[in-house]
Design a protein around this motif. Structure first.
Motif, mmCIF file in Angstrom:
data_model
loop_
_atom_site.group_PDB
_atom_site.id
_atom_site.type_symbol
_atom_site.label_atom_id
_atom_site.label_comp_id
_atom_site.label_asym_id
_atom_site.label_seq_id
_atom_site.Cartn_x
_atom_site.Cartn_y
_atom_site.Cartn_z
ATOM 1 N N VAL A 105 0.905 -1.097 0.007
ATOM 2 C CA VAL A 105 -0.008 -0.057 -0.069
ATOM 3 C C VAL A 105 0.788 1.255 0.154
ATOM 4 O O VAL A 105 1.716 1.430 0.927
ATOM 5 C CB VAL A 105 -0.763 -0.020 1.221
ATOM 6 C CG1 VAL A 105 -1.689 1.051 1.048
ATOM 7 C CG2 VAL A 105 -1.852 -1.188 1.096
ATOM 8 N N ASP A 106 0.875 2.089 -0.999
ATOM 9 C CA ASP A 106 1.466 3.412 -0.990
ATOM 10 C C ASP A 106 0.842 4.364 -0.048
ATOM 11 O O ASP A 106 -0.558 4.364 0.091
ATOM 12 C CB ASP A 106 1.413 3.772 -2.524
ATOM 13 C CG ASP A 106 2.293 3.149 -3.443
ATOM 14 O OD1 ASP A 106 3.317 2.827 -3.233
ATOM 15 O OD2 ASP A 106 1.749 3.471 -4.645
ATOM 16 N N GLN A 107 1.843 5.009 0.756
ATOM 17 C CA GLN A 107 1.539 5.897 1.794
ATOM 18 C C GLN A 107 2.420 6.810 1.997
ATOM 19 O O GLN A 107 3.724 6.804 1.958
ATOM 20 C CB GLN A 107 1.147 4.944 3.048
ATOM 21 C CG GLN A 107 0.476 6.101 4.124
ATOM 22 C CD GLN A 107 -1.039 6.579 3.601
ATOM 23 O OE1 GLN A 107 -1.696 5.918 3.212
ATOM 24 N NE2 GLN A 107 -0.993 7.925 3.929
ATOM 25 N N ARG A 108 1.961 8.183 2.117
ATOM 26 C CA ARG A 108 3.181 9.075 2.423
ATOM 27 C C ARG A 108 3.562 9.010 4.058
ATOM 28 O O ARG A 108 2.611 8.783 4.853
ATOM 29 C CB ARG A 108 2.213 10.803 2.201
ATOM 30 C CG ARG A 108 1.870 10.774 0.816
ATOM 31 C CD ARG A 108 3.082 11.028 0.054
ATOM 32 N NE ARG A 108 2.830 11.399 -1.613
ATOM 33 C CZ ARG A 108 3.637 11.749 -2.317
ATOM 34 N NH1 ARG A 108 4.838 11.671 -2.140
ATOM 35 N NH2 ARG A 108 2.996 12.005 -3.654
ATOM 36 N N PHE A 109 4.819 9.523 4.167
ATOM 37 C CA PHE A 109 5.248 9.599 5.422
ATOM 38 C C PHE A 109 6.207 10.621 5.701
ATOM 39 O O PHE A 109 6.930 10.939 4.733
ATOM 40 C CB PHE A 109 6.310 8.477 5.825
ATOM 41 C CG PHE A 109 5.270 7.031 5.908
ATOM 42 C CD1 PHE A 109 5.072 6.578 7.257
ATOM 43 C CD2 PHE A 109 4.809 6.166 5.030
ATOM 44 C CE1 PHE A 109 4.413 5.253 7.572
ATOM 45 C CE2 PHE A 109 4.128 5.029 5.310
ATOM 46 C CZ PHE A 109 3.827 4.663 6.452
ATOM 47 N N LEU A 110 6.216 11.099 6.767
ATOM 48 C CA LEU A 110 7.053 12.108 7.282
ATOM 49 C C LEU A 110 8.299 11.368 8.020
ATOM 50 O O LEU A 110 8.013 10.559 8.965
ATOM 51 C CB LEU A 110 6.593 13.086 8.482
ATOM 52 C CG LEU A 110 7.359 13.950 9.341
ATOM 53 C CD1 LEU A 110 8.109 14.901 8.520
ATOM 54 C CD2 LEU A 110 6.772 14.316 10.424
ATOM 55 N N VAL A 111 9.392 11.574 7.492
ATOM 56 C CA VAL A 111 10.589 11.113 8.295
ATOM 57 C C VAL A 111 11.085 11.898 9.520
ATOM 58 O O VAL A 111 11.347 13.092 9.325
ATOM 59 C CB VAL A 111 11.824 10.989 7.215
ATOM 60 C CG1 VAL A 111 13.041 10.394 7.966
ATOM 61 C CG2 VAL A 111 11.851 10.341 5.863
ATOM 62 N N ASP A 112 10.956 11.224 10.646
ATOM 63 C CA ASP A 112 11.192 11.718 11.767
ATOM 64 C C ASP A 112 12.105 11.186 12.677
ATOM 65 O O ASP A 112 11.856 10.214 13.118
ATOM 66 C CB ASP A 112 9.743 12.065 12.796
ATOM 67 C CG ASP A 112 9.728 12.722 13.948
ATOM 68 O OD1 ASP A 112 10.751 13.409 14.322
ATOM 69 O OD2 ASP A 112 8.716 13.016 14.490
ATOM 70 N N THR A 113 13.341 11.930 12.887
ATOM 71 C CA THR A 113 14.378 11.209 13.673
ATOM 72 C C THR A 113 14.224 11.446 15.190
ATOM 73 O O THR A 113 14.604 10.651 16.052
ATOM 74 C CB THR A 113 15.543 12.011 13.478
ATOM 75 O OG1 THR A 113 15.522 13.513 13.756
ATOM 76 C CG2 THR A 113 15.954 11.916 11.727
#
Length: 209
Positions: A105-113
């Motif tokens: 499933v394609d989904q937008r993500f925020l990369v959060d360290t």
């Protein structure tokens, strides 16, 4: 979990200054109307009120553009795969947004360290077929999310397959967070599984093992 704070730019200083000038005209017009000349005072008040209305309209347009920029920032630029490297350009909001494929499933993500675990909304979890699991050996179970509204209990799951550009990860723990809205997060448990990751020239560069 890290909290994402998005700043909205203030109105243009010139517009703000003009608004104050028009407000002064309205006040002066009121004084002149009452004490000197009703006609001149009325003219000044009309000019002042018209200017204020225009300034208010321009400010609304500026704020509308700011919110549009926030919305478009959540739609990440295309990921560039260069050899084994996956390169992600910084969004206009100063954060890195990517499209990841979780269980197909394609989904937008925020990369959060600042986030320990990858986190998905309940809706995304349903579409990706994620179910709550408890595995003491893997350290998977119920967790507490620290949010602006207080601590919220959440279930953990295991994503069978995660694909981001040239990177494939398997059986990755994730938090199913009710009420997270539309912001899904790729946390440090994803980044720590890479050979390396770094930021150069406003680009996040991921290297798989």
């Amino acid at each position: 979990m890290a909290m994402l704070n998005t700043l909205i730019e203030l109105p243009n200083p010139l517009v703000l200054g003009a608004a104050f000038a028009f407000m002064a005209l309205v006040l002066v017009g009121g004084i002149i109307r009452n004490e000197v000349s009703a006609g001149m005072g009325m003219v000044l008040r009309v000019i002042g009120n018209t200017g204020l209305a225009i300034s208010f309209g321009v400010t609304l347009l500026q704020l509308g553009g700011a919110f549009t920029g926030m919305t478009s920032a959540a739609h990440a630029a295309e990921v560039d795969v260069n050899g084994m490297e996956t390169r992600i350009p910084m969004g206009s909001d100063g954060h890195f947004w990517i499209t990841a494929k979780i269980n197909g499933v394609d989904q937008r993500f925020l990369v959060d360290t600042g986030a320990t675990y990858t986190t998905v909304s309940s809706d995304v979890a349903d579409r990706a077929g994620l179910v709550p699991v408890e595995d003491e050996k893997a350290g998977i179970g119920r967790v507490m999310l620290h949010t602006a509204n207080g601590d919220t209990p959440a279930d953990m799951a295991r994503i069978d397959h995660v694909q981001v550009g040239s990177i494939d990860a398997e059986r990755m723990p994730a938090v199913i967070a009710p009420g997270i809205g539309t912001t899904n997060v790729l946390g440090m448990n994803f980044l720590s599984g890479l050979k390396s990751w770094r930021v150069e020239d406003n680009t996040l560069i991921l290297m798989p093992r």
